[in-house]
Scaffold this active site. Structure first.
Site, mmCIF file in Angstrom:
data_model
loop_
_atom_site.group_PDB
_atom_site.id
_atom_site.type_symbol
_atom_site.label_atom_id
_atom_site.label_comp_id
_atom_site.label_asym_id
_atom_site.label_seq_id
_atom_site.Cartn_x
_atom_site.Cartn_y
_atom_site.Cartn_z
ATOM 1 N N HIS A 305 64.606 39.517 45.521
ATOM 2 C CA HIS A 305 63.304 40.028 45.071
ATOM 3 C C HIS A 305 62.317 39.954 46.221
ATOM 4 O O HIS A 305 62.374 39.030 47.033
ATOM 5 C CB HIS A 305 62.783 39.192 43.889
ATOM 6 N N ASP A 362 66.752 41.542 36.182
ATOM 7 C CA ASP A 362 67.718 42.578 35.819
ATOM 8 C C ASP A 362 69.151 42.079 35.771
ATOM 9 O O ASP A 362 70.041 42.785 35.307
ATOM 10 C CB ASP A 362 67.619 43.751 36.802
HETATM 11 N N1 CMC Z 1 72.539 41.609 48.049
HETATM 12 C C1 CMC Z 1 72.856 41.307 49.335
HETATM 13 N N2 CMC Z 1 71.941 41.150 50.309
HETATM 14 C C2 CMC Z 1 70.652 41.288 49.980
HETATM 15 C C3 CMC Z 1 70.238 41.595 48.660
HETATM 16 C C4 CMC Z 1 71.242 41.748 47.688
HETATM 17 N N3 CMC Z 1 70.919 42.050 46.425
HETATM 18 N N4 CMC Z 1 68.885 41.690 48.607
HETATM 19 C C5 CMC Z 1 68.466 41.457 49.866
HETATM 20 N N5 CMC Z 1 69.520 41.210 50.695
HETATM 21 C C6 CMC Z 1 69.453 40.861 52.119
HETATM 22 C C7 CMC Z 1 69.146 42.110 52.949
HETATM 23 O O1 CMC Z 1 70.336 42.744 53.395
HETATM 24 C C8 CMC Z 1 68.334 41.528 54.069
HETATM 25 O O2 CMC Z 1 69.229 40.957 54.997
HETATM 26 P P1 CMC Z 1 68.870 40.961 56.584
HETATM 27 O O3 CMC Z 1 67.626 40.133 56.732
HETATM 28 O O4 CMC Z 1 70.073 40.336 57.222
HETATM 29 O O5 CMC Z 1 68.648 42.397 56.965
HETATM 30 C C9 CMC Z 1 67.552 40.385 53.417
HETATM 31 O O6 CMC Z 1 68.334 39.991 52.292
HETATM 32 C C10 CMC Z 1 66.149 40.785 52.979
HETATM 33 O O7 CMC Z 1 66.258 41.977 52.187
HETATM 34 P P2 CMC Z 1 65.143 43.121 52.159
HETATM 35 O O8 CMC Z 1 65.771 44.366 51.640
HETATM 36 O O9 CMC Z 1 64.457 43.182 53.488
HETATM 37 O O10 CMC Z 1 64.132 42.513 51.100
HETATM 38 P P3 CMC Z 1 63.074 43.307 50.267
HETATM 39 O O11 CMC Z 1 62.044 42.318 49.877
HETATM 40 O O12 CMC Z 1 62.608 44.524 51.010
HETATM 41 O O13 CMC Z 1 63.926 43.836 49.014
HETATM 42 C C11 CMC Z 1 64.907 44.038 46.865
HETATM 43 C C12 CMC Z 1 63.878 43.291 47.738
HETATM 44 C C13 CMC Z 1 64.705 43.643 45.403
HETATM 45 C C14 CMC Z 1 64.693 45.561 46.985
HETATM 46 C C15 CMC Z 1 66.326 43.669 47.343
HETATM 47 O O14 CMC Z 1 66.540 42.262 47.209
HETATM 48 C C16 CMC Z 1 67.416 44.445 46.589
HETATM 49 O O15 CMC Z 1 67.724 45.574 46.971
HETATM 50 N N6 CMC Z 1 68.010 43.832 45.507
HETATM 51 C C17 CMC Z 1 68.961 44.528 44.683
HETATM 52 C C18 CMC Z 1 68.221 45.468 43.719
HETATM 53 C C19 CMC Z 1 67.533 44.720 42.605
HETATM 54 O O16 CMC Z 1 68.118 43.846 41.961
HETATM 55 N N7 CMC Z 1 66.284 45.123 42.323
HETATM 56 C C20 CMC Z 1 65.518 44.572 41.199
HETATM 57 C C21 CMC Z 1 64.273 43.889 41.619
HETATM 58 S S1 CMC Z 1 63.590 42.877 40.300
HETATM 59 C C22 CMC Z 1 63.131 43.992 39.092
HETATM 60 C C23 CMC Z 1 61.873 44.685 39.385
HETATM 61 O O17 CMC Z 1 60.831 44.035 39.557
HETATM 62 O O18 CMC Z 1 61.896 45.927 39.406
#
Ligand code: CMC
Length: 428
Positions: A305, A362
């Site tokens: 998140h 989720d």
């Molecule tokens: N599985 C594996 N690796 C992950 C995941 C995951 N679900 N989420 C983040 N990472 C890794 C990502 O690869 C990155 O690694 P590195 O620093 O080596 O490049 C690091 O963690 C940080 O990720 P980010 O994408 O820069 O973080 P963000 O804050 O931009 O993204 C997120 C947050 C929710 C989009 C992301 O965690 C994600 O895609 N999760 C899966 C989708 C999901 O479950 N979304 C629902 C969010 S909660 C409901 C809502 O409020 O809508």
């Protein structure tokens, strides 16, 4: 303690006010930065930017705390009901008994939709994704209420809020009925908010629909848990759309479009699909390895998140709701077992520990919605019914904010500099 921040650029420096909220990090007020320095800040994804002042929802991502108007989410899920929470988000305080009853009555009075709106459904393909239908149909409501919605009149804003909250379940149930070829059911205002939605979704006109209180309770909790989440992507979309003075129904439609994405509300559908694909606990290591592989775009859906760097407090409640509903309905769901095992393995894996990746709301919501009987394509629609309350509360707060301006970010331009037009026949 200093209440200004000094920003120096070359030999010039200036002081900027530091503003404090009631709780949470202070913010540096850089509104004069461009005027003083001719420089913008660069913050793609708004990871360090507070875009507005708000009194509605507070998140402490490190501690895993979520408060609606100061009340912890677990207390509200345990002790409240969805309409009471809607009142709280809209008005700032829990309602007195008379206010609660009046609010329930007002919302109930708006559950029907204009009969002509029902014709819109027939224009969609039967296999259209219900979120596509919701984007269109909620936007179409603007056509029915545009002339009667003066957004500068507080009373008309209140009526628009009630219409949106009340009609979302009716529209969502109709999207479902349309996809399975069953007749639409009119709302039954003697039922609870959740009960009415369940009946419109799963009932048929040919026989009475008996609401299972276990399912109704799980539905209420699901709605409460997702009702608001401060300045998330879809809420920011609603605020940005509304900042131009657009029609609120059209703004909510924009929020629905944003919510649909798998990185946001669409993650519940993606998470359940992923759990089904994993299928059995012995396949979990394979998927964990894929999530950790930098060359594989796969992510564990329902994990991670932007704000929570701790266990999402909504996921804690949702996992309990999932266990309760399966126990009470006397069912076991292999998907729930896979989810629990996957959570256990991931929470003990250095990759997830180091990146502070925990289950989000989720991860378990799909198990609950599936136990209730919803197909996966309806999951994000349920999220939208619930989040519509937060969207409209945030839109209203923005409309009442004297400092509200049209949202207009700037950019770091890296395209071509000025060049002269070359006629087609003279181009190489
Ligand atoms: N599985 C594996 N690796 C992950 C995941 C995951 N679900 N989420 C983040 N990472 C890794 C990502 O690869 C990155 O690694 P590195 O620093 O080596 O490049 C690091 O963690 C940080 O990720 P980010 O994408 O820069 O973080 P963000 O804050 O931009 O993204 C997120 C947050 C929710 C989009 C992301 O965690 C994600 O895609 N999760 C899966 C989708 C999901 O479950 N979304 C629902 C969010 S909660 C409901 C809502 O409020 O809508």
């Amino acid at each position: 303690m200093t209440n200004t921040a000094n920003i120096a650029l070359g030999d010039k420096s200036a002081e900027y006010p530091v503003l404090s909220g009631s709780v949470g990090p202070d913010v540096i007020d850089i509104r004069k930065l461009y005027g003083n320095t001719g420089r913008f800040t660069y913050d793609p994804g708004f990871t360090s930017t507070a875009a507005c002042e708000s009194k509605i929802t507070y998140i402490d991502g490190d501690q895993g705390i979520l408060l609606y108007r100061g009340y912890p989410i677990d207390q509200l899920a345990e002790k409240s009901n969805f309409l009471e929470v809607a009142y709280l988000l809209l008005n700032g305080d829990l309602p007195s008994k008379p206010d609660h009853d009046e609010f329930t009555h007002l919302i109930t009075r708006h559950t029907m939709i204009h009969e002509q709106l029902a014709q819109f459904y027939r224009g969609f393909r039967r296999d259209a994704h219900p979120m596509a239908i919701m984007c269109g149909i909620v936007g179409a409501m603007a056509a029915f209420y545009h002339d009667s919605t003066d957004i500068h009149d507080p009373q008309q804003r209140v009526i628009a809020s009630h219409r949106i909250i009340a009609k979302m379940p009716t529209l969502a149930a109709m999207a479902y009925k349309y996809s399975i070829g069953q007749p639409f059911l009119y709302p039954d205002n003697s039922l609870s908010f959740a009960g009415n939605f369940l009946r419109m979704t799963f009932g048929v006109p040919a026989e009475p629909y008996v609401i299972d209180p276990v399912v109704e309770d799980a539905m209420e909790k699901l709605l409460i848990l997702q009702a608001d989440h401060e300045q998330n992507a879809s809420t920011s979309t609603v605020r940005l759309a509304g900042s131009s003075g657009a029609n609120p129904f059209a703004c909510i439609s924009a929020g629905i479009a944003c919510l649909w994405g798998p990185a946001h509300g669409g993650a519940n559908e993606a998470a359940l699909n992923m759990l089904r694909e994993i299928g059995t606990p012995d396949r979990i290591p394979e998927f964990i390895a894929r999530a950790k592989n930098k060359d594989d775009p796969f992510r564990l859906m329902g994990f991670g998140h932007r704000v929570y760097k701790n266990y999402d407090p909504r996921a804690k409640v949702m996992s309990k709701v999932a266990k309760d509903i399966l126990d009470k309905l006397g069912r076991s769901d292999p998907i729930f077992d896979v989810a629990r095992e996957l959570e256990h393995i991931a929470l003990n894996d250095p990759y997830f520990i180091d990146k502070k990746l925990y289950p989000n709301v989720d991860f378990y919501s799909g198990v609950v919605m599936s136990a209730i009987g919803f197909p996966t394509s309806m999951f994000t629609v349920l999220f939208a019914i619930s989040r519509a309350v937060g969207w409209i509360a945030q839109w209203t707060e923005m409309m009442e904010d004297p400092e509200q301006k049209i949202g207009r970010p700037r950019q770091l331009y890296t395209g071509p500099t000025q060049r002269d037009f070359v006629p087609l026949n003279a181009r190489g």
